[in-house]
Design an enzyme around this catalytic site. Structure first.
Site, PDB file in Angstrom:
ATOM      1  N   ASP A  66      13.600  12.897  -5.274  1.00 56.87           N
ATOM      2  CA  ASP A  66      13.998  13.022  -4.353  1.00 56.87           C
ATOM      3  C   ASP A  66      15.491  11.952  -5.008  1.00 56.87           C
ATOM      4  O   ASP A  66      15.889  12.045  -5.984  1.00 56.87           O
ATOM      5  CB  ASP A  66      13.552  12.177  -3.379  1.00 56.87           C
ATOM      6  CG  ASP A  66      12.817  10.409  -3.481  1.00 56.87           C
ATOM      7  OD1 ASP A  66      13.393  10.463  -4.953  1.00 56.87           O
ATOM      8  OD2 ASP A  66      12.103   9.503  -2.906  1.00 56.87           O
ATOM      9  N   ASN A 134       5.757   1.291   3.533  1.00 53.51           N
ATOM     10  CA  ASN A 134       5.799   1.470   4.778  1.00 53.51           C
ATOM     11  C   ASN A 134       4.806   3.144   4.893  1.00 53.51           C
ATOM     12  O   ASN A 134       4.723   3.558   5.614  1.00 53.51           O
ATOM     13  CB  ASN A 134       6.799   1.904   5.916  1.00 53.51           C
ATOM     14  CG  ASN A 134       8.047   3.227   4.947  1.00 53.51           C
ATOM     15  OD1 ASN A 134       7.186   3.849   3.985  1.00 53.51           O
ATOM     16  ND2 ASN A 134       9.231   2.816   5.901  1.00 53.51           N
ATOM     17  N   HIS A 136       5.496   6.018   2.366  1.00 51.31           N
ATOM     18  CA  HIS A 136       6.609   6.999   1.954  1.00 51.31           C
ATOM     19  C   HIS A 136       6.047   7.232   0.566  1.00 51.31           C
ATOM     20  O   HIS A 136       5.682   6.370  -0.121  1.00 51.31           O
ATOM     21  CB  HIS A 136       8.196   6.654   2.808  1.00 51.31           C
ATOM     22  CG  HIS A 136       9.051   6.144   1.403  1.00 51.31           C
ATOM     23  ND1 HIS A 136       9.807   4.959   2.593  1.00 51.31           N
ATOM     24  CD2 HIS A 136       8.557   5.664   0.341  1.00 51.31           C
ATOM     25  CE1 HIS A 136      10.326   4.523   1.386  1.00 51.31           C
ATOM     26  NE2 HIS A 136       9.926   4.819  -0.020  1.00 51.31           N
ATOM     27  N   GLU A 141       9.031   9.798   4.739  1.00 49.67           N
ATOM     28  CA  GLU A 141       9.066   8.231   5.962  1.00 49.67           C
ATOM     29  C   GLU A 141       7.629   8.751   7.204  1.00 49.67           C
ATOM     30  O   GLU A 141       7.000   9.566   7.033  1.00 49.67           O
ATOM     31  CB  GLU A 141      10.154   7.993   6.536  1.00 49.67           C
ATOM     32  CG  GLU A 141      10.948   7.857   5.800  1.00 49.67           C
ATOM     33  CD  GLU A 141      11.196   6.178   4.983  1.00 49.67           C
ATOM     34  OE1 GLU A 141      10.522   5.560   4.460  1.00 49.67           O
ATOM     35  OE2 GLU A 141      12.510   5.995   5.113  1.00 49.67           O
TER      36      GLU A 141
HETATM   37  C1  GLP Z   1      12.129   4.275  -3.345  1.00 54.50           C
HETATM   38  C2  GLP Z   1      11.685   6.159  -4.101  1.00 54.50           C
HETATM   39  C3  GLP Z   1      10.475   6.185  -3.502  1.00 54.50           C
HETATM   40  C4  GLP Z   1       9.375   5.098  -3.831  1.00 54.50           C
HETATM   41  C5  GLP Z   1      10.079   3.518  -3.524  1.00 54.50           C
HETATM   42  C6  GLP Z   1       9.032   2.541  -4.369  1.00 54.50           C
HETATM   43  O1  GLP Z   1      11.960   5.251  -1.398  1.00 54.50           O
HETATM   44  N1  GLP Z   1      12.199   6.746  -3.267  1.00 54.50           N
HETATM   45  O2  GLP Z   1      10.246   7.172  -4.771  1.00 54.50           O
HETATM   46  O3  GLP Z   1       8.091   5.261  -4.294  1.00 54.50           O
HETATM   47  O4  GLP Z   1      11.249   3.045  -3.755  1.00 54.50           O
HETATM   48  O5  GLP Z   1       9.713   1.649  -4.671  1.00 54.50           O
HETATM   49  P1  GLP Z   1       9.031   0.689  -6.027  1.00 54.50           P
HETATM   50  O6  GLP Z   1       8.775   1.414  -7.097  1.00 54.50           O
HETATM   51  O7  GLP Z   1      10.680  -0.310  -6.511  1.00 54.50           O
HETATM   52  O8  GLP Z   1       8.756  -0.152  -5.257  1.00 54.50           O
END
Ligand code: GLP
Length: 239
Positions: A66, A134, A136, A141
């Site tokens: 992404d 959440n 995702h 989402e």
């Molecule tokens: C972002 C990314 C996700 C990732 C999530 C969790 O929103 N788009 O791909 O998994 O954050 O992030 P973290 O690993 O910092 O908890």
């Protein structure tokens, strides 16, 4: 799903073993990468193994999950910047074989071209995933149809809030992103999801033991034939 509970250090090394295994078997593997704080230890381990000549990314093609809409690739919160600085610059990858969705060209043509590029490489052999609080995956989402391919999304308030820690102010967090869809992710031959820390505990329990529902995007991994979920003790505490 193969659920593995271990320390974050051991998770990094066990996940790196999966990369080593794939790269030994297929040096020109197609690998899907992810951003966030979760994969950082794994990326450090992959860099160390490249330096020790245990693995090579020379013939590898990559696709990232992404990207934020509106951020220049040079913006220090763009996912392009994140990948360059936390992995790509330190491994022997060919920059021409790196694919990250553009956050600037976001027409249907570009979204379709991302899917076409994945297909042209024969599909993704192994896709890495983090998980949002959440549920995702990528930026899919809750409520995203399981059939979605690469598309543009509006981020939820909770994601904007969670990701605001990386920006000077919450207002600076982009409100939209481009993400591989759930179907794009599920098409990968192997999935590795890593969840670390207390804040992921509830969603990990729903992902692993709850119903498969679009309200918990990561729950779709229950339907994948070769999915690994690595969780540390904190993230696994309700399993
Ligand atoms: C972002 C990314 C996700 C990732 C999530 C969790 O929103 N788009 O791909 O998994 O954050 O992030 P973290 O690993 O910092 O908890």
């Amino acid at each position: 799903m193969k659920v593995i509970i271990d320390s974050s250090k051991n998770i990094a090394s066990r996940a790196a073993d999966l990369y080593e295994e794939v790269l030994n078997r297929k040096p020109d593997a197609v690998l899907g990468f992810a951003t966030g704080s979760t994969p950082l230890e794994l990326y450090a381990e992959l860099i160390a193994r490249v330096q020790n000549k245990r693995i090579s990314f020379q013939n590898v093609t990559t696709f990232n999950l992404d990207e934020y809409v509106g951020l220049e690739p040079t913006h220090n919160q763009s996912y392009r910047y994140f990948m360059d600085h936390n992995l790509f610059q330190s491994i022997d990858l060919d920059p021409a074989k790196v694919h990250i969705p553009s956050g600037l060209k976001i027409g249907q043509e570009e979204l379709d071209a991302y899917e076409a590029a994945i297909a042209a490489c024969g599909g993704i052999d192994m896709q890495l995933l983090g998980i949002g609080r959440n549920g995702h995956i990528g930026f899919n989402e809750p409520g995203t149809p399981f059939g979605a391919l690469t598309h543009k999304v509006r981020l939820t308030e909770s994601t904007i809030e969670a990701n605001s820690r990386f920006f000077a102010t919450k207002d600076e967090v982009p409100k939209e992103a481009v993400t591989m869809g759930i179907r794009t992710v599920m098409n990968a031959r192997r999935l590795i999801l890593i969840a670390l820390g207390d804040s992921k505990a509830e969603i990990v329990a729903k992902t692993v033991n709850g119903p498969v529902t679009e309200e918990v995007p990561a729950s779709v991994l229950q339907l994948h034939p070769d999915a690994y979920i690595f969780a540390d003790e904190e993230a696994a505490k309700y399993l």
